[in-house]
Design a protein around this motif. Structure first.
Motif, PDB file in Angstrom:
ATOM      1  N   ASP A 108       0.843  -1.159  -0.006  1.00 55.40           N
ATOM      2  CA  ASP A 108      -0.015   0.050  -0.057  1.00 55.40           C
ATOM      3  C   ASP A 108       0.941   1.317  -0.022  1.00 55.40           C
ATOM      4  O   ASP A 108       0.862   1.998   0.928  1.00 55.40           O
ATOM      5  CB  ASP A 108      -1.097  -0.121   1.239  1.00 55.40           C
ATOM      6  CG  ASP A 108      -0.380   0.018   2.590  1.00 55.40           C
ATOM      7  OD1 ASP A 108       0.814  -0.301   2.683  1.00 55.40           O
ATOM      8  OD2 ASP A 108      -0.893   0.424   3.639  1.00 55.40           O
ATOM      9  N   LYS A 109       1.614   1.554  -0.997  1.00 60.57           N
ATOM     10  CA  LYS A 109       2.555   2.672  -1.148  1.00 60.57           C
ATOM     11  C   LYS A 109       1.821   3.802  -1.165  1.00 60.57           C
ATOM     12  O   LYS A 109       0.770   4.113  -1.465  1.00 60.57           O
ATOM     13  CB  LYS A 109       3.215   2.522  -2.476  1.00 60.57           C
ATOM     14  CG  LYS A 109       3.919   1.320  -2.904  1.00 60.57           C
ATOM     15  CD  LYS A 109       4.770   1.397  -4.068  1.00 60.57           C
ATOM     16  CE  LYS A 109       5.435   0.000  -4.538  1.00 60.57           C
ATOM     17  NZ  LYS A 109       6.612  -0.020  -3.673  1.00 60.57           N
ATOM     18  N   ILE A 110       2.443   4.612  -0.266  1.00 54.41           N
ATOM     19  CA  ILE A 110       2.016   6.219  -0.205  1.00 54.41           C
ATOM     20  C   ILE A 110       2.389   6.998  -1.212  1.00 54.41           C
ATOM     21  O   ILE A 110       1.391   7.830  -1.876  1.00 54.41           O
ATOM     22  CB  ILE A 110       2.646   6.755   0.971  1.00 54.41           C
ATOM     23  CG1 ILE A 110       2.308   5.763   2.352  1.00 54.41           C
ATOM     24  CG2 ILE A 110       2.274   8.280   1.321  1.00 54.41           C
ATOM     25  CD1 ILE A 110       3.156   6.240   3.620  1.00 54.41           C
ATOM     26  N   ILE A 111       3.488   6.827  -1.902  1.00 54.42           N
ATOM     27  CA  ILE A 111       3.978   7.708  -3.090  1.00 54.42           C
ATOM     28  C   ILE A 111       3.989   6.448  -4.282  1.00 54.42           C
ATOM     29  O   ILE A 111       4.717   5.587  -4.252  1.00 54.42           O
ATOM     30  CB  ILE A 111       5.251   8.324  -3.052  1.00 54.42           C
ATOM     31  CG1 ILE A 111       5.391   9.039  -1.835  1.00 54.42           C
ATOM     32  CG2 ILE A 111       5.736   8.965  -4.448  1.00 54.42           C
ATOM     33  CD1 ILE A 111       4.460  10.468  -1.971  1.00 54.42           C
ATOM     34  N   LYS A 116       3.501   8.672 -16.456  1.00 54.59           N
ATOM     35  CA  LYS A 116       4.851   9.666 -16.305  1.00 54.59           C
ATOM     36  C   LYS A 116       4.715  10.674 -15.040  1.00 54.59           C
ATOM     37  O   LYS A 116       5.218  11.607 -15.018  1.00 54.59           O
ATOM     38  CB  LYS A 116       4.943  10.400 -17.536  1.00 54.59           C
ATOM     39  CG  LYS A 116       5.419   9.504 -18.639  1.00 54.59           C
ATOM     40  CD  LYS A 116       5.943  10.186 -19.949  1.00 54.59           C
ATOM     41  CE  LYS A 116       6.039   9.303 -21.117  1.00 54.59           C
ATOM     42  NZ  LYS A 116       6.413  10.200 -22.514  1.00 54.59           N
ATOM     43  N   ASN A 117       3.813  10.560 -14.143  1.00 51.07           N
ATOM     44  CA  ASN A 117       3.371  11.309 -13.169  1.00 51.07           C
ATOM     45  C   ASN A 117       3.850  10.262 -11.539  1.00 51.07           C
ATOM     46  O   ASN A 117       3.769   9.247 -11.629  1.00 51.07           O
ATOM     47  CB  ASN A 117       2.083  11.657 -13.033  1.00 51.07           C
ATOM     48  CG  ASN A 117       1.771  12.780 -14.136  1.00 51.07           C
ATOM     49  OD1 ASN A 117       2.654  13.485 -14.562  1.00 51.07           O
ATOM     50  ND2 ASN A 117       0.605  12.717 -14.764  1.00 51.07           N
ATOM     51  N   ILE A 118       4.385  11.191 -10.686  1.00 52.81           N
ATOM     52  CA  ILE A 118       4.282  10.677  -9.362  1.00 52.81           C
ATOM     53  C   ILE A 118       3.307  11.205  -8.547  1.00 52.81           C
ATOM     54  O   ILE A 118       2.727  12.422  -8.734  1.00 52.81           O
ATOM     55  CB  ILE A 118       5.861  11.461  -8.668  1.00 52.81           C
ATOM     56  CG1 ILE A 118       6.910  10.711  -9.461  1.00 52.81           C
ATOM     57  CG2 ILE A 118       5.630  10.947  -7.197  1.00 52.81           C
ATOM     58  CD1 ILE A 118       8.187  11.488  -9.059  1.00 52.81           C
ATOM     59  N   ASN A 122      -3.790  10.519  -4.635  1.00 51.84           N
ATOM     60  CA  ASN A 122      -4.504  10.598  -5.847  1.00 51.84           C
ATOM     61  C   ASN A 122      -4.289  12.102  -6.670  1.00 51.84           C
ATOM     62  O   ASN A 122      -5.267  12.419  -7.381  1.00 51.84           O
ATOM     63  CB  ASN A 122      -6.066  10.529  -5.645  1.00 51.84           C
ATOM     64  CG  ASN A 122      -6.278   9.062  -5.221  1.00 51.84           C
ATOM     65  OD1 ASN A 122      -5.736   8.177  -5.762  1.00 51.84           O
ATOM     66  ND2 ASN A 122      -7.297   8.913  -4.209  1.00 51.84           N
ATOM     67  N   LYS A 123      -3.219  12.669  -6.246  1.00 43.93           N
ATOM     68  CA  LYS A 123      -3.023  14.009  -6.822  1.00 43.93           C
ATOM     69  C   LYS A 123      -1.647  13.836  -7.376  1.00 43.93           C
ATOM     70  O   LYS A 123      -0.578  13.380  -6.882  1.00 43.93           O
ATOM     71  CB  LYS A 123      -2.940  15.025  -5.788  1.00 43.93           C
ATOM     72  CG  LYS A 123      -4.469  15.199  -5.355  1.00 43.93           C
ATOM     73  CD  LYS A 123      -4.456  16.388  -4.196  1.00 43.93           C
ATOM     74  CE  LYS A 123      -5.862  16.737  -3.734  1.00 43.93           C
ATOM     75  NZ  LYS A 123      -5.903  17.883  -2.830  1.00 43.93           N
ATOM     76  N   VAL A 124      -1.252  14.481  -8.601  1.00 47.83           N
ATOM     77  CA  VAL A 124       0.008  14.547  -9.231  1.00 47.83           C
ATOM     78  C   VAL A 124       0.760  15.503  -8.533  1.00 47.83           C
ATOM     79  O   VAL A 124       0.572  16.604  -7.972  1.00 47.83           O
ATOM     80  CB  VAL A 124      -0.192  15.088 -10.652  1.00 47.83           C
ATOM     81  CG1 VAL A 124       1.259  15.345 -11.073  1.00 47.83           C
ATOM     82  CG2 VAL A 124      -0.970  14.202 -11.486  1.00 47.83           C
TER      83      VAL A 124
END
Length: 546
Positions: A108-111, A116-118, A122-124
């Protein structure tokens, strides 16, 4: 002839040269970000000898109240009458960076990376630029350890460790609080942030990435170290009931948790500006997020059996219990076993005596990295005390049995332990003893009946466990139940860095823990006196003495 001395290296003294000039000549790393004007307060060094050969403190050095500390850019040679010896505050002692325990990490990664986005929540956050890194930091009173983690693979890329540069403000938390709440508030935060930023830069150079590719940070530490680092007034931690302002706000219902979230740019960390910096929940009073992290790492929240976690340091923390109930205590042991207050004591640097035996009435020593003897560190002191007791050079009270009031643990050069040294060590040892004993008694379990005794932290990793038991430094549990688990604070911080579930579990763990105030025990004084004796801890949880 007078010389400039640094770690065995010698240079001739030259008038008007600064200590920073000599550091350059010796290729010694000294941090600075102000062009050596004295404004950044980062280049603090310790003057171990020859203060009289230097100029008086400048206006830029007013915050340094101890005459043994100077700014390298400001300390200048004004005469060559006596030799000058200096030491940087970023020495690298024998610091433990690994843990021997591991816990399965939920997926359950946070980042995360999408296209092509980090992405975070749920936000870029940023465009992907080749790697996604995070930092897990154990901010200890004595040492700082940092894991650089690849957040795509959860693998450790590199680990850095260095001595906490705040020691000019005192060697223990109470002195740090006094300094931080005095005329120079903010200096301790500034110097530690500078050191962390400096180390981030070194990591970036060695691993060929940009510091802005660090997108998440978790920092753990005891309550004082955390509040100072995050710029929170620490005054209340030094006064009864020894609570952080954060804890007080939580108890009043003004906040939902004692954990902290802040943007890197607002804290002053030079990484991706919008990166989140998280510090997990406090357990209470002096027991901070480092112990919460340690409980995560050892999985005590999952265990049915009764375990005890002892994280040994200048402020030792003890937690005893299982998944249903835990008790925690804090023990202000002070710096004696980490080199402070002892005539020839020193931290675990090269040349420190780390093991000691008496064979055929003669001392047998081993130094760190087999370098020439410079002093004796904590593990060596435990061995020394145990051997002196075993050979009846001292009795169980720590008193010398013969006419001498000192014992030479090496004659080349002459170095000894004295009666006042033993007294200081006895009191530091007793603080550890009291925390373990009272927590065990309150829980209703004897040392022998513990299922696990976890010894955490760098210092604990290097001690001889049998010797530590024999002098009453740690609980008298069977050796088969004792485990050296390493740097559990850093391991737990890493778990919280890579998993949101681990952060949620940490929040749940602290709700189960009852804080035990040692000094409120009606027989605390009797227990403390018993703890000063050099003998194994009693097995009877209902009484303080054998």
């Amino acid at each position: 002839m007078s010389h400039l001395k640094f770690q065995g290296k010698i240079l001739p003294l030259e008038l008007d040269k600064t200590i920073f000039d000599y550091a350059d000549a010796l290729k010694v790393r000294v941090p600075t970000s102000c062009g050596r004007s004295g404004e950044c307060h980062e280049c603090i060094v310790e003057i171990k000898e020859g203060q009289k050969s230097l100029n008086k403190n400048t206006d830029a050095e007013k915050f340094l109240q101890n005459p043994s500390y100077r700014l390298a850019c400001q300390a200048k040679l004004t005469n060559t009458d006596c030799s000058v010896e200096f030491e940087v505050l970023r020495r690298q002692p024998k610091i433990l960076t690994q843990s021997s325990v591991s816990r399965k990490i939920p997926l359950d990664k946070i980042i995360t990376k999408k296209d092509k986005n980090i992405i975070r929540n749920n936000k870029v956050l940023d465009k992907f630029k080749g790697c996604i890194y995070g930092l897990a930091i154990d901010a200890g009173t004595t040492t700082i350890v940092m894991n650089l983690i690849d957040l795509e693979t959860n693998e450790t890329v590199t680990t850095a460790s260095f001595e906490n540069p705040q020691r000019f403000g005192g060697s223990d938390i109470m002195n740090r609080i006094s300094y931080d709440t005095g005329n120079f508030s903010g200096e301790l935060q500034s110097v530690l942030l500078s050191a962390i930023n400096f180390e981030i830069g070194e990591m970036a150079k060695s691993q060929s990435f940009h510091r802005r590719q660090i997108y998440d940070v978790v920092i753990v530490g005891n309550t004082t170290m955390r509040d100072i680092l995050f710029g929170i007034n620490s005054f209340s931690i030094g006064q009864r009931p020894y609570k952080s302002l954060i804890q007080t706000e939580f108890e009043k219902g003004l906040r939902s948790t004692t954990s902290i979230n802040i943007l890197a740019k607002n804290l002053g960390l030079r990484i991706f500006p919008e990166a989140n910096v998280y510090s997990g929940p406090l357990i209470g009073c002096h027991i901070g997020t480092d112990v919460t992290a340690g409980l995560l790492a050892t999985g005590m929240d999952q265990r049915d059996e009764v375990s005890m976690l002892v994280d040994i340091g200048t402020n030792t923390e003890v937690v005893v219990g299982n998944k249903n109930k835990m008790l925690a205590a804090s023990c202000p042991a002070g710096p004696a076993f980490e080199g402070g207050e002892i005539t020839f004591g020193m931290p675990g640097y090269d040349g420190a005596v780390e093991t000691f035996k008496i064979e055929k009435n003669s001392p047998v020593i081993k130094t760190i990295n087999n370098e020439n003897v410079e002093g004796i560190c904590g593990s060596g002191l435990i061995d020394l005390l145990a051997e002196l007791k075993k050979t009846e050079i001292i009795n169980h009270l720590g008193a010398f049995q013969g006419p001498s009031d000192k014992y030479f643990f090496t004659k080349s050069p002459d170095m000894y332990i004295s009666a006042p040294d033993i007294s200081a060590l006895a009191q530091a040892k007793s603080a550890n003893y009291c925390g373990q004993w009272i927590a065990l008694r309150e829980y209703g379990v004897s040392p022998a009946n513990l299922d696990n005794l976890f010894l955490a932290g760098g210092f604990a990793n290097y001690i001889n466990v049998e010797n530590a038991i024999n002098i009453g430094f740690i609980a008298n549990s069977p050796l088969s139940k004792i485990s050296k688990v390493g740097n559990t604070a850093l391991e737990g911080a890493t778990l919280m860095l890579v998993s949101k579930k681990m952060r949620n579990i940490a929040e749940d763990i602290v709700k189960k823990i009852q804080h035990v105030e040692l000094e409120t025990a009606p027989d605390f004084f009797e227990i403390f006196v018993d703890g000063c004796m050099f003998q194994p801890m009693s097995q009877n949880p209902s009484t303080a003495t054998n």
